[in-house]
Scaffold this motif. Structure first.
Motif, PDB file in Angstrom:
ATOM      1  N   TYR A  49       9.602   4.466   1.185  1.00 36.72           N
ATOM      2  CA  TYR A  49      10.739   5.032   1.032  1.00 36.72           C
ATOM      3  C   TYR A  49      10.987   6.191   1.898  1.00 36.72           C
ATOM      4  O   TYR A  49      10.100   6.641   2.343  1.00 36.72           O
ATOM      5  N   LEU A  67      14.917   2.993  -0.825  1.00 37.90           N
ATOM      6  CA  LEU A  67      14.196   1.975  -0.168  1.00 37.90           C
ATOM      7  C   LEU A  67      14.112   1.798   1.273  1.00 37.90           C
ATOM      8  O   LEU A  67      15.360   1.524   1.709  1.00 37.90           O
ATOM      9  N   TYR A  72       1.637  -4.795  -4.132  1.00 41.18           N
ATOM     10  CA  TYR A  72       3.070  -4.738  -3.636  1.00 41.18           C
ATOM     11  C   TYR A  72       3.184  -3.355  -2.890  1.00 41.18           C
ATOM     12  O   TYR A  72       2.902  -2.500  -3.588  1.00 41.18           O
ATOM     13  N   PHE A 123       5.417  -0.400  -0.372  1.00 37.27           N
ATOM     14  CA  PHE A 123       6.821   0.097  -0.162  1.00 37.27           C
ATOM     15  C   PHE A 123       6.818   1.250   0.695  1.00 37.27           C
ATOM     16  O   PHE A 123       5.743   2.066   0.673  1.00 37.27           O
ATOM     17  N   THR A 167       5.963  -8.078  -0.387  1.00 44.10           N
ATOM     18  CA  THR A 167       5.549  -8.676  -1.700  1.00 44.10           C
ATOM     19  C   THR A 167       4.531  -9.866  -1.485  1.00 44.10           C
ATOM     20  O   THR A 167       3.251  -9.510  -1.760  1.00 44.10           O
ATOM     21  N   LYS A 210       9.848  -3.310   1.798  1.00 43.87           N
ATOM     22  CA  LYS A 210       8.922  -3.637   0.706  1.00 43.87           C
ATOM     23  C   LYS A 210       8.051  -4.678   1.195  1.00 43.87           C
ATOM     24  O   LYS A 210       8.755  -5.712   1.824  1.00 43.87           O
ATOM     25  N   ARG A 268       1.970  -0.801  -5.950  1.00 37.77           N
ATOM     26  CA  ARG A 268       2.138  -1.161  -7.368  1.00 37.77           C
ATOM     27  C   ARG A 268       1.442  -2.456  -7.224  1.00 37.77           C
ATOM     28  O   ARG A 268       1.713  -3.374  -6.216  1.00 37.77           O
ATOM     29  N   ASN A 269       0.804  -2.857  -8.209  1.00 36.60           N
ATOM     30  CA  ASN A 269       0.402  -3.956  -8.592  1.00 36.60           C
ATOM     31  C   ASN A 269       1.096  -4.688  -9.566  1.00 36.60           C
ATOM     32  O   ASN A 269       1.955  -4.182 -10.256  1.00 36.60           O
ATOM     33  N   GLN A 270       0.570  -5.873  -9.984  1.00 39.49           N
ATOM     34  CA  GLN A 270       1.494  -6.669 -10.992  1.00 39.49           C
ATOM     35  C   GLN A 270       1.657  -5.907 -12.297  1.00 39.49           C
ATOM     36  O   GLN A 270       0.409  -5.744 -12.838  1.00 39.49           O
ATOM     37  N   GLY A 271       2.689  -5.639 -12.715  1.00 37.73           N
ATOM     38  CA  GLY A 271       2.782  -5.133 -14.185  1.00 37.73           C
ATOM     39  C   GLY A 271       2.407  -3.602 -14.362  1.00 37.73           C
ATOM     40  O   GLY A 271       2.478  -2.946 -14.890  1.00 37.73           O
ATOM     41  N   GLY A 272       1.997  -3.014 -12.800  1.00 36.98           N
ATOM     42  CA  GLY A 272       1.523  -1.547 -12.898  1.00 36.98           C
ATOM     43  C   GLY A 272       2.537  -0.703 -12.528  1.00 36.98           C
ATOM     44  O   GLY A 272       3.772  -0.894 -12.009  1.00 36.98           O
ATOM     45  N   LYS A 273       2.133   0.746 -12.425  1.00 37.82           N
ATOM     46  CA  LYS A 273       3.032   1.784 -11.968  1.00 37.82           C
ATOM     47  C   LYS A 273       3.106   1.986 -10.492  1.00 37.82           C
ATOM     48  O   LYS A 273       2.259   1.236 -10.093  1.00 37.82           O
ATOM     49  N   LEU A 274       4.022   2.453  -9.980  1.00 37.43           N
ATOM     50  CA  LEU A 274       4.317   2.768  -8.560  1.00 37.43           C
ATOM     51  C   LEU A 274       3.693   4.140  -8.339  1.00 37.43           C
ATOM     52  O   LEU A 274       4.032   5.068  -8.858  1.00 37.43           O
ATOM     53  N   ILE A 275       2.655   4.027  -7.457  1.00 30.34           N
ATOM     54  CA  ILE A 275       1.980   5.017  -7.086  1.00 30.34           C
ATOM     55  C   ILE A 275       2.361   5.475  -5.693  1.00 30.34           C
ATOM     56  O   ILE A 275       2.192   4.688  -4.762  1.00 30.34           O
ATOM     57  N   PHE A 276       2.438   6.952  -5.521  1.00 26.23           N
ATOM     58  CA  PHE A 276       3.038   7.132  -4.053  1.00 26.23           C
ATOM     59  C   PHE A 276       1.918   7.899  -3.407  1.00 26.23           C
ATOM     60  O   PHE A 276       0.888   8.635  -4.056  1.00 26.23           O
TER      61      PHE A 276
END
Lengths: 112, 115
Positions: A36, A46, A32, A34, A51, A49, A94-102
């Motif tokens: 910003y 935001l 996923y 994004f 998905t 995005k 971000r992947n499913q259930g994962g952290k948001l990495i910038f």
């Protein structure tokens, strides 16, 4: 592990010119994605995005981005820059259930 | 609509002092996180929480503690401030959810200087 690379820490365009901010990601599963925007001394807002579904995503303020799986890219574009677009832009994954990495961020300057 | 509220907005600390950065959200999100922003490095994840009573470390957790006693609040504690912790700190609320496609909502940030 996921990661995001934004090409160019600073981009300068003239008012009315095309804006292109580059983002490449790595992810072992469908991501996923994004974008910003951060205006001076403010938090992140935001823009758009991705998905699932349509790979061309439209966001606020006339921005759009296209998800290209074959190129692992999610570049941000706007046909005509405005002075008010001057800000810092961050791509994130971000992947499913994962952290948001910038990514590291790209500062956009708009010249009159 | 308050969204995500961070306090304070600015803080100056002396080396060795401790303090707590406050974060509150009114969107009933289970997932909350703390990031630090440094020039040229983007935002780096410090700690995150997937619900009350559950926290975990991000990529730069050293020197910071968190707890999550309620859904609304997620404070970040600096145990013994160091100049390397001079940064802008952002609290975020929201995502990943069951599929990960929900966005994060950010507070306005806390600008911390350690002297």
């Amino acid at each position: 592990a996921q990661s995001v690379t934004q090409l160019g820490s600073h981009v300068s365009v003239s008012e009315g010119a095309l804006v292109l901010l580059r983002c490449n990601y790595s992810s072992s599963v469908p991501p996923y994605l994004f974008w910003y925007v951060q205006y001076p001394n403010q938090g992140l807002q935001l823009l758009l995005k991705y998905t699932t579904g349509a790979t061309l995503v439209k966001g606020i303020n006339g921005f759009e981005a296209e998800f290209k799986k074959s190129e692992t890219s999610f570049h941000l574009t706007k046909p005509s820059a405005h002075m008010s677009d001057a800000a810092e832009y961050f791509c994130a994954v971000r992947n499913q259930g994962g952290k948001l990495i910038f990514g590291q961020g790209t500062e956009l300057s708009v010249k009159p | 609509n308050a969204g995500v509220t961070q306090t304070p907005k600015f803080q100056v600390l002396k080396t060795g002092q401790s303090m707590t950065l406050q974060c509150a959200q009114d969107m009933n999100h289970e997932y909350m996180s703390w990031y630090r922003q440094d020039p040229g490095m983007g935002l780096r994840l410090i700690h995150y929480s997937v619900g009350a009573g559950i926290t975990d470390q991000g990529e730069v957790p050293n020197g910071y503690n968190v707890s999550r006693s309620t859904t609304e609040d997620f404070p970040l504690r600096l145990l013994s401030a160091a100049p390397s912790q001079t940064s802008v700190y952002f609290c975020a609320s929201g995502g990943p959810g069951p599929r990960g496609d929900t966005e994060a909502f950010f507070g306005q940030g806390t600008r911390l200087t350690v002297v």
